[in-house]
Motif scaffolding. Structure first.
Motif, PDB file in Angstrom:
ATOM      1  N   LEU A  77     -75.120 136.224  -7.139  1.00  0.00           N
ATOM      2  CA  LEU A  77     -73.890 136.322  -7.938  1.00  0.00           C
ATOM      3  C   LEU A  77     -73.061 137.535  -7.510  1.00  0.00           C
ATOM      4  N   GLU A  78     -73.714 138.643  -7.218  1.00  0.00           N
ATOM      5  CA  GLU A  78     -73.014 139.858  -6.791  1.00  0.00           C
ATOM      6  C   GLU A  78     -72.234 139.618  -5.497  1.00  0.00           C
ATOM      7  N   ILE A  79     -72.870 138.975  -4.545  1.00  0.00           N
ATOM      8  CA  ILE A  79     -72.206 138.698  -3.259  1.00  0.00           C
ATOM      9  C   ILE A  79     -70.953 137.845  -3.482  1.00  0.00           C
ATOM     10  N   HIS A  80     -71.084 136.830  -4.306  1.00  0.00           N
ATOM     11  CA  HIS A  80     -69.946 135.935  -4.508  1.00  0.00           C
ATOM     12  C   HIS A  80     -68.875 136.562  -5.408  1.00  0.00           C
ATOM     13  N   ALA A  81     -69.282 137.396  -6.339  1.00  0.00           N
ATOM     14  CA  ALA A  81     -68.292 138.129  -7.131  1.00  0.00           C
ATOM     15  C   ALA A  81     -67.503 139.073  -6.223  1.00  0.00           C
ATOM     16  N   SER A  82     -68.191 139.679  -5.271  1.00  0.00           N
ATOM     17  CA  SER A  82     -67.527 140.560  -4.313  1.00  0.00           C
ATOM     18  C   SER A  82     -66.508 139.781  -3.477  1.00  0.00           C
ATOM     19  N   ALA A  83     -66.884 138.573  -3.056  1.00  0.00           N
ATOM     20  CA  ALA A  83     -65.962 137.739  -2.276  1.00  0.00           C
ATOM     21  C   ALA A  83     -64.756 137.317  -3.109  1.00  0.00           C
ATOM     22  N   VAL A  84     -64.984 136.981  -4.380  1.00  0.00           N
ATOM     23  CA  VAL A  84     -63.875 136.618  -5.274  1.00  0.00           C
ATOM     24  C   VAL A  84     -62.960 137.823  -5.478  1.00  0.00           C
ATOM     25  N   ASN A  85     -63.557 138.962  -5.792  1.00  0.00           N
ATOM     26  CA  ASN A  85     -62.764 140.174  -6.031  1.00  0.00           C
ATOM     27  C   ASN A  85     -61.963 140.583  -4.797  1.00  0.00           C
ATOM     28  N   GLY A  86     -62.526 140.334  -3.620  1.00  0.00           N
ATOM     29  CA  GLY A  86     -61.859 140.706  -2.370  1.00  0.00           C
ATOM     30  C   GLY A  86     -60.877 139.666  -1.853  1.00  0.00           C
ATOM     31  N   GLY A  87     -60.715 138.562  -2.587  1.00  0.00           N
ATOM     32  CA  GLY A  87     -59.772 137.528  -2.187  1.00  0.00           C
ATOM     33  C   GLY A  87     -60.182 136.779  -0.925  1.00  0.00           C
ATOM     34  N   LEU A  88     -61.481 136.612  -0.708  1.00  0.00           N
ATOM     35  CA  LEU A  88     -61.957 135.972   0.510  1.00  0.00           C
ATOM     36  C   LEU A  88     -61.945 134.449   0.463  1.00  0.00           C
ATOM     37  N   PHE A  89     -61.779 133.878  -0.722  1.00  0.00           N
ATOM     38  CA  PHE A  89     -61.811 132.425  -0.849  1.00  0.00           C
ATOM     39  C   PHE A  89     -60.406 131.845  -0.895  1.00  0.00           C
ATOM     40  N   PRO A  90     -60.217 130.686  -0.262  1.00  0.00           N
ATOM     41  CA  PRO A  90     -58.961 129.959  -0.457  1.00  0.00           C
ATOM     42  C   PRO A  90     -58.872 129.477  -1.906  1.00  0.00           C
ATOM     43  N   LYS A  91     -57.719 129.005  -2.293  1.00  0.00           N
ATOM     44  CA  LYS A  91     -57.418 128.680  -3.691  1.00  0.00           C
ATOM     45  C   LYS A  91     -58.437 127.745  -4.352  1.00  0.00           C
ATOM     46  N   VAL A  92     -58.706 126.605  -3.761  1.00  0.00           N
ATOM     47  CA  VAL A  92     -59.601 125.621  -4.377  1.00  0.00           C
ATOM     48  C   VAL A  92     -61.031 126.158  -4.447  1.00  0.00           C
ATOM     49  N   SER A  93     -61.503 126.742  -3.370  1.00  0.00           N
ATOM     50  CA  SER A  93     -62.857 127.298  -3.358  1.00  0.00           C
ATOM     51  C   SER A  93     -62.984 128.406  -4.392  1.00  0.00           C
ATOM     52  N   ARG A  94     -61.980 129.241  -4.460  1.00  0.00           N
ATOM     53  CA  ARG A  94     -61.998 130.340  -5.425  1.00  0.00           C
ATOM     54  C   ARG A  94     -62.162 129.800  -6.836  1.00  0.00           C
ATOM     55  N   MET A  95     -61.426 128.751  -7.160  1.00  0.00           N
ATOM     56  CA  MET A  95     -61.485 128.174  -8.493  1.00  0.00           C
ATOM     57  C   MET A  95     -62.912 127.713  -8.828  1.00  0.00           C
ATOM     58  N   ILE A  96     -63.556 127.044  -7.896  1.00  0.00           N
ATOM     59  CA  ILE A  96     -64.904 126.525  -8.134  1.00  0.00           C
ATOM     60  C   ILE A  96     -65.916 127.666  -8.221  1.00  0.00           C
ATOM     61  N   VAL A  97     -65.833 128.637  -7.340  1.00  0.00           N
ATOM     62  CA  VAL A  97     -66.764 129.766  -7.359  1.00  0.00           C
ATOM     63  C   VAL A  97     -66.581 130.575  -8.644  1.00  0.00           C
ATOM     64  N   VAL A  98     -65.336 130.806  -9.050  1.00  0.00           N
ATOM     65  CA  VAL A  98     -65.073 131.542 -10.291  1.00  0.00           C
ATOM     66  C   VAL A  98     -65.696 130.815 -11.481  1.00  0.00           C
ATOM     67  N   MET A 135     -66.871 140.518 -14.268  1.00  0.00           N
ATOM     68  CA  MET A 135     -67.116 140.282 -15.692  1.00  0.00           C
ATOM     69  C   MET A 135     -66.018 140.907 -16.557  1.00  0.00           C
ATOM     70  N   GLN A 136     -65.538 142.059 -16.185  1.00  0.00           N
ATOM     71  CA  GLN A 136     -64.455 142.694 -16.943  1.00  0.00           C
ATOM     72  C   GLN A 136     -63.180 141.872 -16.858  1.00  0.00           C
ATOM     73  N   LYS A 137     -62.866 141.398 -15.652  1.00  0.00           N
ATOM     74  CA  LYS A 137     -61.649 140.599 -15.468  1.00  0.00           C
ATOM     75  C   LYS A 137     -61.731 139.258 -16.194  1.00  0.00           C
ATOM     76  N   GLU A 138     -62.914 138.677 -16.255  1.00  0.00           N
ATOM     77  CA  GLU A 138     -63.101 137.336 -16.796  1.00  0.00           C
ATOM     78  C   GLU A 138     -63.736 137.346 -18.193  1.00  0.00           C
ATOM     79  N   ARG A 139     -63.718 138.485 -18.864  1.00  0.00           N
ATOM     80  CA  ARG A 139     -64.406 138.658 -20.137  1.00  0.00           C
ATOM     81  C   ARG A 139     -64.083 137.561 -21.151  1.00  0.00           C
ATOM     82  N   LYS A 140     -62.825 137.226 -21.341  1.00  0.00           N
ATOM     83  CA  LYS A 140     -62.439 136.231 -22.351  1.00  0.00           C
ATOM     84  C   LYS A 140     -63.014 134.857 -22.038  1.00  0.00           C
ATOM     85  N   GLU A 141     -62.908 134.433 -20.790  1.00  0.00           N
ATOM     86  CA  GLU A 141     -63.417 133.111 -20.409  1.00  0.00           C
ATOM     87  C   GLU A 141     -64.943 133.058 -20.502  1.00  0.00           C
ATOM     88  N   ILE A 142     -65.599 134.132 -20.114  1.00  0.00           N
ATOM     89  CA  ILE A 142     -67.059 134.187 -20.205  1.00  0.00           C
ATOM     90  C   ILE A 142     -67.489 134.123 -21.667  1.00  0.00           C
TER      91      ILE A 142
END
Length: 152
Positions: A77-98, A135-142
């Protein structure tokens, strides 16, 4: 009749440039399509790996194995959160990973044993820093997802 070779040469150069431009457009299209395929394959690997981590946690026969599987899942989860935070995913992939990250975190928070283990695993301010930032950025959804898990 005299042939103006300068004109013929100019027409040839313009034709060559037009063909090269069409070729570049085709190559660009191929690269874009190749990225889509690679993106889909990456998503499939991501989801399979997440499922494998979850299965190892559930299927572990001893508490030590459960803990080991849980901490490996947190690292995943840490690795993928890092990739999300760093903007490494394209739009659709980002949505699914998030969505998967949100759901996994909500699941951890909904089960007190796992939540306590996660809190104990944070040994320094930099431990799971990307996951904490996510987790801080996504607190409400979580929180919404956690409430659904606790009150189905």
């Amino acid at each position: 009749m005299s042939v103006d070779w300068n004109m013929v040469s100019a027409i040839g150069q313009v034709s060559s440039a037009a063909i090269a431009l069409v070729g570049l457009g085709f190559i660009g299209w191929q690269i874009k399509e190749g990225r889509k395929t690679a993106d889909l394959q990456s998503l499939q690997v991501f989801l399979q790996t997440a499922t494998d981590h979850e299965r190892r946690m559930i299927d572990a026969e001893t508490q030590d194995r459960k803990d080991e599987a849980f901490f490996e899942f947190l690292n995943f989860l840490e690795i993928h959160a890092s990739a999300v935070n760093g903007g490494l995913f394209p739009k659709v992939s980002r949505m699914i990973v998030v969505e998967k990250l949100r759901d996994s975190i909500a699941m951890i928070e909904a089960f007190s044993d796992w939540h306590e283990k996660f809190q104990r695993a944070v040994l320094t301010p930099s431990t799971f820093i990307s996951l904490q930032k996510f987790m801080q950025k996504e607190r409400k959804e979580i929180a919404k997802l956690r409430a659904l898990r606790l009150n189905p």
